[in-house]
Design an enzyme around this catalytic site. Structure first.
Site, short mmCIF file in Angstrom:
data_model
loop_
_atom_site.label_atom_id
_atom_site.label_comp_id
_atom_site.label_asym_id
_atom_site.label_seq_id
_atom_site.Cartn_x
_atom_site.Cartn_y
_atom_site.Cartn_z
N LYS A 1 -2.85 -1.99 -15.04
CA LYS A 1 -1.50 -1.78 -14.50
C LYS A 1 -0.59 -2.74 -15.25
O LYS A 1 -0.92 -3.92 -15.38
CB LYS A 1 -1.52 -2.07 -13.00
CG LYS A 1 -0.24 -2.62 -12.39
CD LYS A 1 -0.34 -2.64 -10.87
CE LYS A 1 0.50 -3.75 -10.26
NZ LYS A 1 0.31 -3.85 -8.79
N ASN B 1 8.18 -2.98 -9.12
CA ASN B 1 8.65 -3.93 -8.11
C ASN B 1 10.14 -3.74 -7.80
O ASN B 1 10.93 -4.69 -7.87
CB ASN B 1 8.37 -5.38 -8.52
CG ASN B 1 6.89 -5.73 -8.45
OD1 ASN B 1 6.25 -5.98 -9.47
ND2 ASN B 1 6.34 -5.74 -7.25
N LYS C 1 -1.73 -3.57 0.96
CA LYS C 1 -1.93 -5.02 0.87
C LYS C 1 -2.05 -5.51 2.30
O LYS C 1 -1.09 -5.40 3.08
CB LYS C 1 -0.75 -5.71 0.21
CG LYS C 1 -0.68 -5.51 -1.29
CD LYS C 1 0.47 -6.28 -1.89
CE LYS C 1 0.60 -5.96 -3.37
NZ LYS C 1 1.85 -6.50 -3.93
O1 OSB Z 1 3.64 -5.87 -6.83
O2 OSB Z 1 1.55 -5.68 -6.81
C1 OSB Z 1 2.55 -6.39 -6.87
C2 OSB Z 1 1.55 -10.04 -7.39
C3 OSB Z 1 2.46 -10.68 -6.58
C4 OSB Z 1 3.38 -9.93 -5.91
C5 OSB Z 1 3.41 -8.55 -6.05
C6 OSB Z 1 2.50 -7.90 -6.86
C7 OSB Z 1 1.57 -8.67 -7.57
C8 OSB Z 1 0.62 -8.12 -8.51
C9 OSB Z 1 -0.62 -8.96 -8.75
O3 OSB Z 1 0.80 -7.12 -9.15
C10 OSB Z 1 -1.84 -8.28 -8.29
C11 OSB Z 1 -3.02 -9.21 -8.23
O4 OSB Z 1 -3.10 -10.08 -7.36
O5 OSB Z 1 -3.92 -9.03 -9.06
MG MG Z 2 3.29 -3.81 -6.57
#
Ligand code: OSB
Ligand code: MG
Length: 369
Positions: free
Chosen positions: A161, A190, A262
């Site tokens: 990703k 994001n 999450k």
């Molecule tokens: O948007 O998935 C996200 C990390 C911090 C905040 C938001 C995100 C992320 C990541 C990291 O994409 C994913 C991971 O912990 O490997």
């Molecule tokens: Mg994300």
């Protein structure tokens, strides 16, 4: 259980390299760890809030404050609290789901340790390994991105990703497709775009991405359904899915063809299971997202991802993806997979000396009566 006290510990772990997203750059993980002592048993939880309110409205110091003032006293007032009732006892307090999730995790950890049961067994998960994906931050140049992705593919990651933002979207994807062909590839915005950017997503349609994660704002559920009708790549929601209710709405509106679950963002592992269940019955695939978890919560995510509706690889990488030294024994990649922990409890326990080394502050919230 009767809670004797709750310890809040802020730790700081340097990252192996800066993690750059559309919301900022991080070079260390400042995280809040929870240690609850209940009926003489210890349980550990991890609060996945970031130090600043840039991904969600929650942040580390805010989580410490709300736990100390409101959440911990409410849980301690209930002399027979169980993990399964944390959600309902904390319901009067609006929001703060990431903080609530960390307390639920710590209590469930204590409970399962007492019962000598693994989290996987509690969930009814029998898979021993779950496929591992990696989230790759925005890089200074396309060449550096191509090299970084090549290294992750060599390590065995089963899905890539990449983070995108306006100006870093179509070209990085084009470069990865031309270098690595039909690898499982997806992008995460994001919330960096608006519907005015639809042409970017229409261009991305040419690259057979698995999904586009959270292109629009968190509260734009309806606009995601509008966007979904203008593009062919499936939309996956992350930030927008704050609860099972939000998930049900997004599914009903056709705003999400795929959901990133999450546990922190939705208020805990138990709500995560409810979202899994409702998505599964609606035929919506889910995968487990990540928040740069330390070893405390990384294995719990792997156990969750063993549920049958998790049909896409999650952001559950090896500890070494982020940390040279974790607070626990590290999670390692085994043929592109992470092993679902078989030990009793939800958390992997921290190594005491290591924990002390990276502790920034500690406070103990005692039971008052
Ligand atoms: O948007 O998935 C996200 C990390 C911090 C905040 C938001 C995100 C992320 C990541 C990291 O994409 C994913 C991971 O912990 O490997
Ligand atoms: Mg994300």
């Amino acid at each position: 259980m009767r809670i004797d006290g709750i310890e809040l510990r802020v730790v700081s772990l340097p990252l192996v390299s800066p993690f750059v997203t559309s919301f900022g750059s991080q070079s260390e993980r400042i995280a809040l760890l929870i240690r609850v002592v209940a009926d003489g048993v210890e349980g550990w939880g991890e609060c996945v809030a970031l130090p600043e309110p840039v991904y969600s409205s929650e942040y580390v110091a805010g989580a410490v404050d709300v736990i100390e003032r409101f959440l911990a006293p409410a849980l301690m007032a209930d002399e027979s609290i169980t993990a399964e009732r944390v959600g309902e006892v904390l319901e009067p307090f609006v929001g703060h789901r990431i903080a609530k999730a960390s307390l639920e995790m710590a209590l469930l950890d204590a409970q399962l340790r007492t019962a000598h049961q693994s989290f996987a067994a509690y969930l009814g998960v029998t898979k021993e390994l779950v496929p591992s994906g990696v989230s790759v931050g925005i890089q200074p140049t396309i060449d550096e991105l191509v090299t970084a992705v090549g290294d992750y593919l060599d390590e065995g990651y089963q899905r890539i990703k990449i983070k995108i933002r306006p100006g870093w979207d179509v070209e990085p994807v084009r470069a990865l497709r031309s270098e690595y062909g039909a690898i499982p590839l997806q992008v995460d915005a994001n919330s960096a775009y608006t519907l005015d950017d639809v042409v970017v997503f229409q261009e991305l349609d040419d690259f057979e991405l698995l999904l586009i994660e959270q292109p629009l704002y968190e509260d734009d559920i309806r606009l995601h359904s509008v966007l979904a009708r203008m593009i062919s790549t499936p939309i996956c929601l992350d930030e927008s899915i704050v609860s099972a209710r939000a998930a049900a709405d997004a599914i009903a509106l056709d705003a999400a063809q795929i959901i990133n679950i999450k546990p922190g963002r939705v208020g805990g592992y138990l709500e995560a299971v409810r979202i899994h269940d409702l998505a599964r019955s609606a035929g919506i695939p889910v995968w487990c997202g990540g928040m740069l978890e330390t070893g405390i919560a990384r294995g719990a995510n792997a156990a969750l991802a063993g549920l049958p509706g998790f049909t896409l690889p999650g952001d559950i990488s090896a500890s070494a993806r982020f940390y040279r030294e974790d607070v626990t024994e590290p999670f390692e990649l085994e043929n592109g997979c992470i092993r679902v922990p078989a030990e009793a409890g939800v958390a992997r326990l921290p190594i005491p000396e290591r924990l002390d080394e990276c502790t920034v502050s500690t406070r103990w919230i005692p039971r008052v009566s």
